[in-house]
Design an enzyme around this catalytic site. Structure first.
Site, PDB file in Angstrom:
ATOM      1  N   GLN A   1      -8.800  -0.545 -16.178  1.00 36.82           N
ATOM      2  CA  GLN A   1      -9.347  -1.464 -15.168  1.00 36.82           C
ATOM      3  C   GLN A   1     -10.654  -0.899 -14.584  1.00 36.82           C
ATOM      4  OE1 GLN A   1      -7.189  -3.897 -12.033  1.00 36.82           O
ATOM      5  NE2 GLN A   1      -7.700  -2.121 -10.812  1.00 36.82           N
TER       6      GLN A   1
ATOM      7  N   HIS B   1      -3.543   4.333  -2.189  1.00 30.56           N
ATOM      8  CA  HIS B   1      -4.529   3.421  -1.595  1.00 30.56           C
ATOM      9  C   HIS B   1      -5.188   4.074  -0.379  1.00 30.56           C
ATOM     10  CE1 HIS B   1      -1.722   0.282  -3.383  1.00 30.56           C
ATOM     11  NE2 HIS B   1      -2.882  -0.051  -3.903  1.00 30.56           N
TER      12      HIS B   1
ATOM     13  N   LEU C   1       0.821  -1.219   0.000  1.00 30.32           N
ATOM     14  CA  LEU C   1       0.000   0.000   0.000  1.00 30.32           C
ATOM     15  C   LEU C   1       0.851   1.263   0.000  1.00 30.32           C
ATOM     16  CD1 LEU C   1      -2.782  -0.999   2.578  1.00 30.32           C
ATOM     17  CD2 LEU C   1      -2.716  -1.400   0.112  1.00 30.32           C
ATOM     18  N   HIS C   2       0.300   2.290  -0.607  1.00 32.44           N
ATOM     19  CA  HIS C   2       0.942   3.603  -0.634  1.00 32.44           C
ATOM     20  C   HIS C   2      -0.151   4.659  -0.414  1.00 32.44           C
ATOM     21  CE1 HIS C   2      -0.756   3.767  -4.640  1.00 32.44           C
ATOM     22  NE2 HIS C   2      -0.109   2.644  -4.955  1.00 32.44           N
TER      23      HIS C   2
END
Ligand code: PAF
Length: 284
Positions: free
Chosen positions: A155, A37, A33-34
């Site tokens: 996406q 997110h 995660l960064h």
């Protein structure tokens, strides 16, 4: 934060919350995660009573086995970040839990054009794998709100289509949140941690080139802009899969711009072993 690994436990927990009228926000991730997110988690926290994050590195969406093997895993740090952000529940299933009958595909998702262009073309099977796992996750979580990052533009379109295909579009609202960037413009991505220092220094060229295209965009023939952008990336040491200006709603190519049509610039390029993707809405 509660951490659950079993779908049956998740179901029980969710049932109790839903009986109390909870509004559920869901952020599916593959971990590492960064801040991007965490911005999705924060959006969910402000719109819902309960925020659920999932971390699952989904084997069925990796068309390249070495990409799967090298996918960064930082689970302890991820848990810390989610706790700090105020996430209520982390769903952390195993492969067996997500795919109890094995990894083979049992349903073909009709994604049409989306599946044969850009990442559909360059990563065969990728979007079917995304659909398999997201379908599975949505059936388990049944959120009111789903949060996705605009960084994965195609996406987002695929998941929107999936939600229609599985008949959940009237139940689940899809919220597409803006891409977060490092101060030098590089789009935040779990894959950035795989860049060595010289690759990391070069990586913002993608954003700089996209910004240049946005500045140069004028009514008329725009085909030379995409070519110039791809050439610039190649000269700087990238191997672009695509650098294309397309219709922001359909992803169909646009060679002549009337000044009105909504455009998005889609980019995917390798820096040695690491494939980076990014996009920019050209006329928001
Ligand atoms: O964008 C991702 O991290 C993944 O593709 C997703 C949506 C979590 C499905 O595995």
């Amino acid at each position: 934060m509660i951490i659950l690994k079993k779908a049956t436990d998740l179901k029980k927990w969710l049932l109790a919350k839903k009986q109390l009228g909870a509004k559920i926000g869901f952020v599916p991730t593959m971990g590492a995660l960064h801040a991007g997110h965490i911005s999705l988690i924060k959006s969910s926290l402000s719109d819902n009573t309960i925020t659920i994050c999932s971390i699952f590195v989904n084997p069925t969406q990796f068309n390249d086995p070495s990409d799967f093997e090298k996918y960064p895993i930082t689970i302890e740090k991820d848990i810390e970040m989610l706790e700090q952000a105020g996430c209520h529940l982390l769903f952390l299933p195993s492969v067996k839990e997500m795919y109890p009958s094995g990894l083979q595909q049992t349903r073909q998702y009709e994604l049409g054009f989306l599946e044969i262009v850009f990442d559909g073309e360059f990563r065969p099977g990728h979007f079917q794998g995304v659909c398999m796992v997201v379908h599975n996750l949505l059936e388990r979580v049944m959120p009111d709100n789903l949060y996705l990052g605009q960084k994965d533009y195609q996406q987002c379109m695929v998941i929107t289509r999936l939600v229609e295909l599985i008949g959940l579009n009237r139940h689940i609202k899809i919220n597409i949140c803006p891409t977060l960037r490092e101060t030098d413009g590089l789009a935040m991505s779990s894959r950035n941690s795989r860049l060595n220092p010289s690759e990391r220094a070069l990586a913002p060229v993608i954003y700089q080139t996209m910004k240049w295209v946005k500045e140069e965009l004028k009514v008329g023939d725009i085909s030379s802009l995409s070519k110039a952008g791809a050439t610039e990336l190649t000269l700087k040491g990238f191997k672009p899969d695509y650098f294309s200006i397309v219709d922001a709603r359909t992803l169909l190519p646009v060679a002549f711009w009337d000044g009105e049509q909504k455009l998005v610039l889609l980019v995917a390029a390798f820096l040695n072993e690491v494939r980076l993707i990014d996009n920019l809405l050209l006329n928001e």
